[in-house]
Design a protein around this motif. Structure first.
Motif, PDB file in Angstrom:
ATOM      1  N   ALA A 185      32.796 -23.377  21.773  1.00 46.93           N
ATOM      2  CA  ALA A 185      33.985 -23.181  22.606  1.00 46.93           C
ATOM      3  C   ALA A 185      35.229 -23.146  21.723  1.00 46.93           C
ATOM      4  O   ALA A 185      36.206 -23.880  21.923  1.00 46.93           O
ATOM      5  CB  ALA A 185      34.104 -24.251  23.681  1.00 46.93           C
ATOM      6  N   ALA A 186      35.161 -22.294  20.703  1.00 47.31           N
ATOM      7  CA  ALA A 186      36.255 -22.178  19.736  1.00 47.31           C
ATOM      8  C   ALA A 186      36.508 -20.714  19.427  1.00 47.31           C
ATOM      9  O   ALA A 186      35.605 -19.867  19.558  1.00 47.31           O
ATOM     10  CB  ALA A 186      35.925 -22.929  18.450  1.00 47.31           C
ATOM     11  N   ALA A 187      37.726 -20.396  19.026  1.00 50.51           N
ATOM     12  CA  ALA A 187      38.092 -19.031  18.672  1.00 50.51           C
ATOM     13  C   ALA A 187      39.067 -19.040  17.515  1.00 50.51           C
ATOM     14  O   ALA A 187      39.830 -20.000  17.329  1.00 50.51           O
ATOM     15  CB  ALA A 187      38.716 -18.310  19.870  1.00 50.51           C
ATOM     16  N   ALA A 188      39.045 -17.980  16.727  1.00 50.04           N
ATOM     17  CA  ALA A 188      40.045 -17.756  15.681  1.00 50.04           C
ATOM     18  C   ALA A 188      40.996 -16.680  16.181  1.00 50.04           C
ATOM     19  O   ALA A 188      40.556 -15.612  16.619  1.00 50.04           O
ATOM     20  CB  ALA A 188      39.375 -17.326  14.379  1.00 50.04           C
ATOM     21  N   LEU A 189      42.277 -16.959  16.133  1.00 52.42           N
ATOM     22  CA  LEU A 189      43.306 -16.045  16.616  1.00 52.42           C
ATOM     23  C   LEU A 189      44.227 -15.665  15.475  1.00 52.42           C
ATOM     24  O   LEU A 189      44.576 -16.504  14.634  1.00 52.42           O
ATOM     25  CB  LEU A 189      44.127 -16.700  17.727  1.00 52.42           C
ATOM     26  N   PHE A 190      44.626 -14.393  15.425  1.00 52.44           N
ATOM     27  CA  PHE A 190      45.594 -13.966  14.431  1.00 52.44           C
ATOM     28  C   PHE A 190      46.923 -14.674  14.688  1.00 52.44           C
ATOM     29  O   PHE A 190      47.362 -14.809  15.825  1.00 52.44           O
ATOM     30  CB  PHE A 190      45.797 -12.454  14.481  1.00 52.44           C
ATOM     31  N   THR A 191      47.565 -15.134  13.635  1.00 52.42           N
ATOM     32  CA  THR A 191      48.847 -15.818  13.762  1.00 52.42           C
ATOM     33  C   THR A 191      49.944 -14.786  14.012  1.00 52.42           C
ATOM     34  O   THR A 191      50.125 -13.853  13.224  1.00 52.42           O
ATOM     35  CB  THR A 191      49.167 -16.623  12.496  1.00 52.42           C
ATOM     36  N   VAL A 192      50.664 -14.929  15.098  1.00 51.20           N
ATOM     37  CA  VAL A 192      51.725 -13.989  15.463  1.00 51.20           C
ATOM     38  C   VAL A 192      52.994 -14.314  14.681  1.00 51.20           C
ATOM     39  O   VAL A 192      53.411 -15.479  14.599  1.00 51.20           O
ATOM     40  CB  VAL A 192      52.004 -14.061  16.975  1.00 51.20           C
ATOM     41  N   GLY A 193      53.592 -13.317  14.084  1.00 49.19           N
ATOM     42  CA  GLY A 193      54.864 -13.500  13.403  1.00 49.19           C
ATOM     43  C   GLY A 193      54.773 -14.206  12.073  1.00 49.19           C
ATOM     44  O   GLY A 193      55.789 -14.652  11.536  1.00 49.19           O
ATOM     45  N   GLY A 194      53.561 -14.335  11.526  1.00 49.32           N
ATOM     46  CA  GLY A 194      53.405 -14.906  10.193  1.00 49.32           C
ATOM     47  C   GLY A 194      53.341 -16.414  10.123  1.00 49.32           C
ATOM     48  O   GLY A 194      53.071 -16.972   9.056  1.00 49.32           O
ATOM     49  N   ALA A 195      53.599 -17.107  11.245  1.00 50.42           N
ATOM     50  CA  ALA A 195      53.581 -18.573  11.236  1.00 50.42           C
ATOM     51  C   ALA A 195      53.354 -19.067  12.650  1.00 50.42           C
ATOM     52  O   ALA A 195      53.712 -18.379  13.622  1.00 50.42           O
ATOM     53  CB  ALA A 195      54.901 -19.124  10.697  1.00 50.42           C
ATOM     54  N   PRO A 196      52.752 -20.243  12.814  1.00 44.97           N
ATOM     55  CA  PRO A 196      52.598 -20.796  14.161  1.00 44.97           C
ATOM     56  C   PRO A 196      53.947 -20.861  14.875  1.00 44.97           C
ATOM     57  O   PRO A 196      54.950 -21.270  14.310  1.00 44.97           O
ATOM     58  CB  PRO A 196      52.049 -22.208  13.896  1.00 44.97           C
ATOM     59  N   GLY A 197      53.954 -20.414  16.124  1.00 40.29           N
ATOM     60  CA  GLY A 197      55.210 -20.367  16.868  1.00 40.29           C
ATOM     61  C   GLY A 197      55.898 -19.026  16.820  1.00 40.29           C
ATOM     62  O   GLY A 197      56.814 -18.762  17.611  1.00 40.29           O
ATOM     63  N   GLY A 198      55.460 -18.145  15.895  1.00 38.37           N
ATOM     64  CA  GLY A 198      56.004 -16.796  15.848  1.00 38.37           C
ATOM     65  C   GLY A 198      57.297 -16.660  15.079  1.00 38.37           C
ATOM     66  O   GLY A 198      57.826 -17.615  14.507  1.00 38.37           O
ATOM     67  N   ALA A 199      57.817 -15.428  15.061  1.00 36.26           N
ATOM     68  CA  ALA A 199      59.055 -15.118  14.358  1.00 36.26           C
ATOM     69  C   ALA A 199      60.262 -15.434  15.240  1.00 36.26           C
ATOM     70  O   ALA A 199      60.123 -15.829  16.403  1.00 36.26           O
ATOM     71  CB  ALA A 199      59.055 -13.644  13.957  1.00 36.26           C
TER      72      ALA A 199
END
Length: 309
Positions: free
Chosen positions: A107-121
């Motif tokens: 029950a786990a997934a790998a997600l691409f990080t949006v905006g280069g860092a957690p929380g986004g740009a």
């Protein structure tokens, strides 16, 4: 490349998930470091640490073989994992995909990080318009995928969860007069089936990071099937609580084509539910939520077409 084992989840993370799921989640939280290490090994990732956010899952930062930044997300609730991943794969496809890998057993997934860092740009100046446009696109896509059988319905969510907890909390509130002003507007809520779609239903600002190119990406849904007006109401109230609520209401009307009088009752229901929860938990946002409720009531009173008993 293999992942290293992380330490125990941060105490703040444990506190949030225990508050959400109850003390029974403790055993799962104890096993999270091993679970994440197994996922990292299977996907050839290197783990770096926890991203201490969210109330329903554990997040960790990682990179893949190509130094691509990822978020590894693990859920104690397998149903929530399955629904969220399925909807994200429907909404974000091709070059815009956000789901990199999944493991149903963990029950786990790998997600691409949006905006280069957690929380986004950094959010652009046209944030409100861009998010509204992105939400409308997702609603269009959701109309095609609304037959996903695993998704609950808004109708059941309101009748089985929202209304019972409102009724349970009203006798204890110090603001009963305020609650009683709201209830007539929520008594005749009706969904428009012509607007039925997959709802995001958790449209807080922290769930909508921006890419470096200024594109909002709607993540962390609590997906269900229902009237799109609910999502527009949630976004109007909670995206930035107490800030520019009226502006979002107008933007929601322009983008969705739904008259304001048809999602004002949903705004009032969501605000009352949140207000009573904040008061019960002594959340410092309680006065701010009361201000939002009063503002919505004033707007509804000026709109005679808003149904109320």
């Amino acid at each position: 490349m293999t992942g290293r084992t992380l330490p125990s989840v941060p105490p703040t993370c444990r506190q949030r998930l225990t508050g959400h799921y109850g003390p029974q989640v403790g055993q799962w939280l104890d096993a999270v470091p091993s679970l994440l290490a197994t996922a990292a090994e299977r996907w050839s990732l290197c783990l770096y640490g926890y991203y201490d956010a969210g109330h329903a899952s554990v997040l960790a930062t990682a990179t893949d073989r190509n130094a691509q930044a990822l978020i590894v997300k693990a859920w104690p609730d397998r149903s929530r994992y399955a629904r969220e991943v399925e909807v994200l794969q429907l909404w974000h496809q091709g070059a815009d995909a956000v789901v990199c890998a999944t493991d149903h057993g963990l029950a786990a997934a790998a997600l691409f990080t949006v905006g280069g860092a957690p929380g986004g740009a950094v959010c652009p100046e046209s944030e409100t318009y861009l998010v509204a446009t992105a939400l409308q696109r997702l609603h269009v896509a959701g109309c095609q995928g609304r037959r996903i059988k695993s998704l609950p319905t808004l109708r059941d969510f309101v009748s089985d969860e929202v209304m019972p907890r409102i009724q349970r909390r009203i006798p204890a509130t110090s603001y009963r007069h305020l609650a009683e002003r709201v209830l007539p507007y929520t008594a005749e809520l009706r969904e428009d089936l012509s607007r039925e779609t997959i709802l995001h239903a958790d449209l807080y600002r922290e769930n909508i990071p921006f890419t470096l190119g200024g594109r909002p990406v709607l993540l962390d849904p609590l997906p269900m099937i229902g009237d799109a007006a609910y999502d527009w109401a949630f976004w109007s109230v909670y995206y930035r609580l107490g800030h520019a609520t009226g502006r979002r209401l107008e933007q929601a009307r322009r983008t969705s084509g739904i008259p304001i009088d048809q999602f004002l009752p949903w705004c009032l229901l969501l605000s009352l539910d949140g207000f009573l929860y904040y008061e019960e938990t002594q959340d410092p946002r309680t006065p701010e939520m009361a201000g939002v409720l009063n503002g919505l009531l004033e707007r509804a009173a000026r709109c005679p077409s808003v149904p109320h008993t």
